[in-house]
Enzyme design. Structure first.
Site, PDB file in Angstrom:
ATOM      1  N   ARG A 146      -1.456 -12.595  11.305  1.00 47.52           N
ATOM      2  CA  ARG A 146      -1.707 -11.173  11.021  1.00 47.52           C
ATOM      3  C   ARG A 146      -2.745 -11.027   9.911  1.00 47.52           C
ATOM      4  NH1 ARG A 146       4.013  -8.674   9.899  1.00 47.52           N
ATOM      5  NH2 ARG A 146       2.847  -6.834   9.251  1.00 47.52           N
ATOM      6  N   LYS A 158       0.808  -1.227   0.000  1.00 44.95           N
ATOM      7  CA  LYS A 158       0.000   0.000   0.000  1.00 44.95           C
ATOM      8  C   LYS A 158       0.839   1.274   0.000  1.00 44.95           C
ATOM      9  CE  LYS A 158      -1.969  -1.521   3.506  1.00 44.95           C
ATOM     10  NZ  LYS A 158      -2.467  -1.582   4.856  1.00 44.95           N
ATOM     11  N   ARG A 179      13.471 -12.456  10.556  1.00 49.00           N
ATOM     12  CA  ARG A 179      12.926 -11.781  11.739  1.00 49.00           C
ATOM     13  C   ARG A 179      11.771 -12.583  12.306  1.00 49.00           C
ATOM     14  NH1 ARG A 179      11.714  -5.691  10.095  1.00 49.00           N
ATOM     15  NH2 ARG A 179       9.816  -6.388  11.111  1.00 49.00           N
ATOM     16  N   ARG A 204     -10.889   2.010   9.847  1.00 47.15           N
ATOM     17  CA  ARG A 204     -10.647   0.634  10.275  1.00 47.15           C
ATOM     18  C   ARG A 204     -11.913   0.000  10.836  1.00 47.15           C
ATOM     19  NH1 ARG A 204      -4.930  -0.209  11.269  1.00 47.15           N
ATOM     20  NH2 ARG A 204      -4.185  -0.189   9.133  1.00 47.15           N
ATOM     21  N   ARG A 244      11.918 -12.878   3.169  1.00 41.66           N
ATOM     22  CA  ARG A 244      12.852 -11.812   3.564  1.00 41.66           C
ATOM     23  C   ARG A 244      13.903 -12.325   4.538  1.00 41.66           C
ATOM     24  NH1 ARG A 244       8.940  -6.989   5.238  1.00 41.66           N
ATOM     25  NH2 ARG A 244       7.913  -6.742   3.237  1.00 41.66           N
TER      26      ARG A 244
END
Ligand SMILES: [Zn+2]
Length: 214
Positions: free
Chosen positions: A166, A13, A155, A88, A122
């Site tokens: 999430r 985004k 991470r 939201r 990543r």
């Protein structure tokens, strides 16, 4: 052009909003940034926000609404804006319809597997913080940073099970808002499954939606 931006974490985004902001010369506003700025400037709202954030609670609708309303009343928003991170909740959406017209809500969508691969691939250098991707930006030697020879690690918040969670939370929370905006005829879906080299394909879909407005 008053544009609202929706989409799951890591769908890109921020990148797309940056592109559109330059192209149409309207400010890109992120609610996360507004929170951080209010806290840093120690405004009345900032103090309240800090209390909620520190205790791990959600910032209540009325505070978020006031913060966003104040920001959208500034001069640079007269010709329009790109708003990321709001609404939201349905009450936030309803409130906004009263103080500013929403022209369109660009809803960036990509399959979970695509987002999982983007984040899950990543690797970050423990020494210098450089970011790689096992497929898209691989280091010369596996697991070793090209720049400083530091060790590359995943991470903890980029592990597959965390990302999956999430995404589930995102969907549960924003579903009512997406449905609300769809009912109002404001929702415009943008297929964002393309790789970053093909960002043109994503931007051109946005432009098509925005052309209908002018
Ligand atoms: Zn490094």
């Amino acid at each position: 052009m008053n544009i609202v931006i929706l989409g799951p974490p890591a769908v890109g985004k921020g990148t797309y909003a940056g592109f559109l902001s330059k192209k149409y010369n309207i400010p890109k506003i992120s609610v996360g940034d507004l929170f951080r700025r209010a806290i840093k400037d120690r405004t009345e709202l900032g103090k309240k926000i800090k209390d909620y954030v520190t205790s791990g609670d959600l910032v209540p609708d009325e505070i978020v609404i006031e913060l966003v309303k104040n920001r959208l009343e500034e001069d640079d928003c007269k010709r329009g804006f790109l708003l990321d991170g709001y609404p939201r909740t349905v009450p936030q959406a309803e409130a906004m319809m009263k103080f500013k017209k929403i022209d369109v809500a660009l809803n960036f969508v990509a399959p979970d597997e695509v987002i999982m691969e983007r984040i899950g691939g990543r690797r970050t250098c423990r020494k210098c913080g450089a970011i790689y991707h096992i497929k898209n930006v691989p280091p010369t030697i596996e697991g070793v940073c090209d720049q400083c020879s530091g060790r590359l690690v995943q991470r903890s918040d980029e592990k597959p099970e965390i990302i999956k969670n999430r995404l589930v939370v995102y969907r549960e929370k924003t579903k009512p808002v997406v449905e609300y905006l769809r009912e109002k005829g404001l929702l415009a879906d943008v297929d964002a499954h393309y790789d970053i080299e093909e960002i043109d394909k994503i931007i051109s879909q946005c432009e098509k939606h925005l052309q209908k407005l002018s």
